[in-house]
Structure formats: structure tokens, C-alpha cells
Motif scaffolding. Sequence first.
Motif, PDB file in Angstrom:
ATOM      1  N   HIS A 135      20.004 -19.640   7.471  1.00 44.25           N
ATOM      2  CA  HIS A 135      19.624 -18.310   7.551  1.00 44.25           C
ATOM      3  C   HIS A 135      18.675 -18.151   7.626  1.00 44.25           C
ATOM      4  N   ALA A 136      17.728 -19.462   7.777  1.00 51.09           N
ATOM      5  CA  ALA A 136      16.590 -19.347   7.975  1.00 51.09           C
ATOM      6  C   ALA A 136      15.765 -19.073   9.318  1.00 51.09           C
ATOM      7  N   LEU A 137      17.102 -19.868   9.992  1.00 56.78           N
ATOM      8  CA  LEU A 137      17.414 -19.542  12.145  1.00 56.78           C
ATOM      9  C   LEU A 137      17.513 -17.910  12.097  1.00 56.78           C
ATOM     10  N   GLU A 138      18.157 -17.354  11.957  1.00 53.60           N
ATOM     11  CA  GLU A 138      19.458 -16.473  10.737  1.00 53.60           C
ATOM     12  C   GLU A 138      18.144 -14.962  11.119  1.00 53.60           C
ATOM     13  N   GLU A 139      17.277 -15.392  10.197  1.00 55.00           N
ATOM     14  CA  GLU A 139      15.880 -14.062   9.973  1.00 55.00           C
ATOM     15  C   GLU A 139      14.917 -14.476  10.537  1.00 55.00           C
ATOM     16  N   TYR A 140      14.310 -15.975  11.150  1.00 63.88           N
ATOM     17  CA  TYR A 140      13.484 -15.638  11.650  1.00 63.88           C
ATOM     18  C   TYR A 140      13.736 -15.053  13.432  1.00 63.88           C
ATOM     19  N   GLY A 141      14.899 -14.314  13.513  1.00 67.49           N
ATOM     20  CA  GLY A 141      15.100 -13.931  14.573  1.00 67.49           C
ATOM     21  C   GLY A 141      14.682 -12.372  14.337  1.00 67.49           C
ATOM     22  N   GLU A 142      14.816 -12.025  13.075  1.00 71.59           N
ATOM     23  CA  GLU A 142      14.660 -10.410  12.305  1.00 71.59           C
ATOM     24  C   GLU A 142      13.083  -9.517  12.353  1.00 71.59           C
ATOM     25  N   ARG A 143      13.208  -8.504  11.980  1.00 69.03           N
ATOM     26  CA  ARG A 143      11.852  -8.121  12.177  1.00 69.03           C
ATOM     27  C   ARG A 143      10.983  -8.621  10.983  1.00 69.03           C
ATOM     28  N   PRO A 144       9.805  -9.094  10.328  1.00 67.28           N
ATOM     29  CA  PRO A 144       9.777  -9.283   9.814  1.00 67.28           C
ATOM     30  C   PRO A 144       9.366  -8.784   8.854  1.00 67.28           C
ATOM     31  N   LEU A 145       9.633  -9.031   7.193  1.00 67.16           N
ATOM     32  CA  LEU A 145       9.086  -8.620   5.909  1.00 67.16           C
ATOM     33  C   LEU A 145      10.469  -7.631   5.502  1.00 67.16           C
ATOM     34  N   ARG A 146      11.337  -7.625   5.634  1.00 68.48           N
ATOM     35  CA  ARG A 146      12.159  -6.225   6.297  1.00 68.48           C
ATOM     36  C   ARG A 146      12.721  -6.440   4.385  1.00 68.48           C
ATOM     37  N   MET A 147      12.772  -7.370   3.797  1.00 69.90           N
ATOM     38  CA  MET A 147      13.989  -7.715   2.343  1.00 69.90           C
ATOM     39  C   MET A 147      12.598  -6.624   1.267  1.00 69.90           C
ATOM     40  N   ARG A 148      11.693  -6.101   1.801  1.00 71.33           N
ATOM     41  CA  ARG A 148      10.085  -5.687   0.651  1.00 71.33           C
ATOM     42  C   ARG A 148      10.575  -3.581   0.141  1.00 71.33           C
ATOM     43  N   PRO A 149      11.353  -4.240  -0.919  1.00 71.39           N
ATOM     44  CA  PRO A 149      12.777  -3.189  -1.676  1.00 71.39           C
ATOM     45  C   PRO A 149      11.533  -2.178  -2.864  1.00 71.39           C
ATOM     46  N   SER A 150      11.678  -1.078  -3.119  1.00 71.77           N
ATOM     47  CA  SER A 150      10.172  -0.480  -3.669  1.00 71.77           C
ATOM     48  C   SER A 150      10.774  -0.223  -5.541  1.00 71.77           C
ATOM     49  N   GLY A 151       9.857  -1.102  -5.772  1.00 72.56           N
ATOM     50  CA  GLY A 151      10.215  -0.768  -7.977  1.00 72.56           C
ATOM     51  C   GLY A 151      10.512   0.429  -8.148  1.00 72.56           C
ATOM     52  N   GLN A 152      10.957   0.618  -8.858  1.00 72.79           N
ATOM     53  CA  GLN A 152      11.732   1.932  -9.725  1.00 72.79           C
ATOM     54  C   GLN A 152      10.440   1.924 -11.180  1.00 72.79           C
ATOM     55  N   TYR A 153       9.314   3.091 -11.065  1.00 66.81           N
ATOM     56  CA  TYR A 153       8.455   2.852 -11.956  1.00 66.81           C
ATOM     57  C   TYR A 153       8.521   3.140 -13.324  1.00 66.81           C
ATOM     58  N   THR A 154       8.714   2.641 -14.734  1.00 69.98           N
ATOM     59  CA  THR A 154       8.985   3.165 -15.684  1.00 69.98           C
ATOM     60  C   THR A 154       7.854   3.529 -16.746  1.00 69.98           C
ATOM     61  N   GLY A 155       6.474   2.718 -16.164  1.00 72.72           N
ATOM     62  CA  GLY A 155       5.809   2.575 -17.641  1.00 72.72           C
ATOM     63  C   GLY A 155       5.069   3.976 -17.594  1.00 72.72           C
ATOM     64  N   PRO A 156       4.060   4.070 -18.283  1.00 72.24           N
ATOM     65  CA  PRO A 156       3.436   4.903 -19.043  1.00 72.24           C
ATOM     66  C   PRO A 156       2.846   5.524 -17.948  1.00 72.24           C
ATOM     67  N   ARG A 157       2.983   7.134 -17.548  1.00 78.34           N
ATOM     68  CA  ARG A 157       2.509   8.526 -16.578  1.00 78.34           C
ATOM     69  C   ARG A 157       1.753   8.325 -16.018  1.00 78.34           C
ATOM     70  N   PRO A 158       0.428   8.630 -15.010  1.00 83.42           N
ATOM     71  CA  PRO A 158      -0.480   7.768 -14.863  1.00 83.42           C
ATOM     72  C   PRO A 158      -1.454   9.374 -14.812  1.00 83.42           C
ATOM     73  N   PRO A 159      -1.919   9.976 -14.566  1.00 87.99           N
ATOM     74  CA  PRO A 159      -3.023   8.454 -15.397  1.00 87.99           C
ATOM     75  C   PRO A 159      -3.450   8.290 -16.574  1.00 87.99           C
ATOM     76  N   GLN A 160      -3.396   7.306 -17.411  1.00 90.89           N
ATOM     77  CA  GLN A 160      -4.232   6.776 -17.957  1.00 90.89           C
ATOM     78  C   GLN A 160      -5.488   6.257 -18.661  1.00 90.89           C
ATOM     79  N   PRO A 161      -6.421   6.794 -19.569  1.00 93.21           N
ATOM     80  CA  PRO A 161      -7.435   6.383 -19.908  1.00 93.21           C
ATOM     81  C   PRO A 161      -7.324   4.927 -19.877  1.00 93.21           C
ATOM     82  N   LEU A 162      -9.031   4.309 -19.669  1.00 89.56           N
ATOM     83  CA  LEU A 162      -9.288   2.299 -19.555  1.00 89.56           C
ATOM     84  C   LEU A 162      -9.016   2.201 -20.228  1.00 89.56           C
ATOM     85  N   PRO A 163      -8.135   0.604 -20.899  1.00 88.48           N
ATOM     86  CA  PRO A 163      -8.138   0.254 -22.214  1.00 88.48           C
ATOM     87  C   PRO A 163      -9.090   0.524 -23.072  1.00 88.48           C
ATOM     88  N   MET A 164      -8.881   0.096 -24.386  1.00 88.69           N
ATOM     89  CA  MET A 164     -10.561  -0.227 -25.623  1.00 88.69           C
ATOM     90  C   MET A 164     -10.448  -1.659 -25.486  1.00 88.69           C
TER      91      MET A 164
END
Length: 431
Positions: free
Chosen positions: A395-424
Motif C-alpha cells: 500500500h505504501a508503494l501504491e500511495e507513493y505514486g499518488e498526490r502527497p497529503l491527499r488524505m487530509r480530512p476536515s474536522g467538524q468543529y463542535t467547540g465554543p463559538r469564537p471569538p471567546q475571551p482569553l482564559p483567566m
Amino acid sequence: MTDQSGATGFTEPSTQRLTTRETAERLGVKPETVYAYVSRGQLSSNRAPGGRGSTFDAAEVDALARRTGRREPTATAGALSFPTGITLIGSDRYFFRGVDATDLARRHTYEEVAEWLWTGDLRPGMRFTAPAETLAAARRAVGALPAHCGSTDRLRVAVVAAAAADPLRFDLSREAVLGGARSLIPTLAAALPTVAGEEEAPAEASPPGLARQLWPKLTGRPDDEASLAVLDTALGLLIDHDLAASTLAARVAASARAHPYAVVSAGLGVLEGPLHGAASGLAHRMLTEVLERGGAAPVVADHLRSGRRIPGLGHRLYAGEDPRARTLFALLAEVPRAAPALAAARDVVATTTRHTPLHANVDLALAVLSVSSGMASEAGETVFAISRTAGWIAHALEEYGERPLRMRPSGQYTGPRPPQPLPMSHGAVSQ
């Protein structure tokens, strides 16, 4: 530091913007085609902050994808899907480069099957050799580990030591990768301590097949041709199984252009989980208990009463019996000392299927081999890890022939909605 996703800054979740690369991937086209859509008025773009490329409205991109039908097929929920020419699984069978994998594993040695997987060429009589310097480094590293360490710990350390001994490990050319793989696999087997504790023999110029090298690392019992045939076939059957969790990890590492040793390390890190390579150990302990208690019924009942699944049964990719298990059971039937463990396995299946239509998988077959051969419960995991190393390399041999870093999924952010104040700060020391 620039984020690998290509994002250039904070974007309000309500107006999601995509980079050119993300837009092209979502549409299933090349970046040049994205700009062709813009020039034809089918897609609008805005200059990204700082003037670094363009951004596109995600909703507009999705609408265009629906109109054009150019969007790539959606993968199963929670899964990645991409082309591979290595393994095909379907209709309770699986194939290596189009050839029935069980036929290959029965008729050819592990090394020959590995060569087929890597190159598409069958090389009769192929043997892998561990270089003396690499093997010495791996044995020193493994020998320094605490006695309680398991075989997967030792294999991970052996891979690191072999990598450090190879100054050409960063050469990702096909010839260099294959040369390293042919030396790494026998190094992993030879670096493990023998069960009987004899002094390690030096590397041989013309070593025996991998199964014969590995046998004394798994059990102190003498080998015989029938048992070696089971072990060698097991190694061949386990070389690859499409995008299992460890293989996906290996491909992600290869996508980042990690060298082959690091790819194997990534695979080993995932393999150790109880739902993957370590599953055969659970089946081993279950079969041992079945033999001790004289039947499967009380053991199965105890598992169900405590809410535990029955190990060695069922596979999400096969409706019937795992073809790997079917092949190994047929060979184990030719080994007289395997008869009690094989009968225990059949008893487990028969007892369970009275209520649930589950079939044996390869973990149960590995457990029959390990129990009947006087091996430790982790022996199946060792066989799995060494065998699958060849698949990760393929699989590494196969992947070396592909575009680099193509497996970069995006996270679905579920944290506090920005902008938030600096933490104390808390617990500051008063001056």
C-alpha cells in the motif's frame, strides 16, 4: 506554521469558504477545471485574505456538484474510499491483484505471495534475507527491553532499529523500497527471541522460508511439515485485507511521504488494538477454557452473561465463513495434534449459531493453530503483524505514486463559538 488543509484564517461557520484544492476535491475535478467554472459564470470566487489564492462558497460548490454530477462517489459513513489495485473483497472471497488469495496462499510460500502483491510477478523459490548488520542492531534493541514486553513491543523496536541501520531509508524509489522490505521482514522474525531460549544463530546466506524461521519464535515444540504448511499459509492469507485500520494508518503515513519503516511503525501502532491484530489472543484464551471445561456451552454462556462478544466469530465483510478461516481449518484437519482445538472451535461455532448466525473468522483459526502448537496467546498477533508488513509495504508503494497529503480530512468543529475571551489564569503565585 501553515495548516495542511490550506486554510488561511478564521471563517465564520455560517459562511463556510473552501480553498481551490478543497473545491476541486468536492467536485471531483482538477483545480484548473474549478477556474473554468468561474470563467463560465458557473461558480463565483473571492480573493483569500492576504491575496493567497481564491475561496469559494461551500453551498454554491455543493449546488454545482449536484447540477453537474461530477462529484466523487460518497464513501460509506465514517469511511474513506479510494482506488487500489491490491485487494478485492466480495462474495465471501478475496483476491490479490485479481487472483484468488486462498489459492495463492495454499500453493505458494509467503515470500512468493508477497512478491506477487508488490510487483505482480510470481517468483518461485523467492527467499528474503536479513542483512547481518541490520539484524544485529535489531537484536540488540530487542534484547534491551524488559522481559515482560510482548512480541508487538519487540517488533516495533526492531523496526526502529532496522530503520536507524539503513541510511537509504529515505529513498522512496520502488527499487529501494522493495529492497528494504525484503530485508525488514526476515529481520523482524529473526529479532524475536526463541521460546526455548537458545542462543541466536547468525543470519544465513541462504535462509529457510519465513515460516520455518518464525516457528521457534512462537513455540518450543519441534516443527513438522504439516504444521509449517499451516503457518506458511496463514502468513500468506494475512498479507493484506483491503483497507483494514492498520493499513489505512500505513497509507496515511505514506501519503505524508514517511519512509517505509515509519509506514510499518504506523501499521504496528494500530494493529495492537484488541479489535484488530490482538483479537486472536482472545480467541486463544477462549479455546483454552473450552478444552479445560470440556465443552463450549458453559464458556459461551459466561461470555454472554458478562456482556462480552464471542471472539473469533463474525466478520463485517463476509456473510458466511471467513475464507481465511475455511482454508486454515482444512489444513489444520491434517495435523493430528490440532484435532482437540479444532473440535473445540467447531463446538463454539455450533453452540453460538443456535441463537445467532455467526461464522468463524480468521482469529478463531489462528487460535486453533496457537493452542494446538503450544504457543502463547499472543502468537496469532505476531503472525498477523509480520505477515501484514508486506501488505503495508504494498500500500505504501501504491500511495507513493499518488498526490502527497491527499488524505487530509476536515474536522467538524463542535467547540465554543469564537471569538471567546482569553482564559483567566488560576493558581497564580502572589508576589
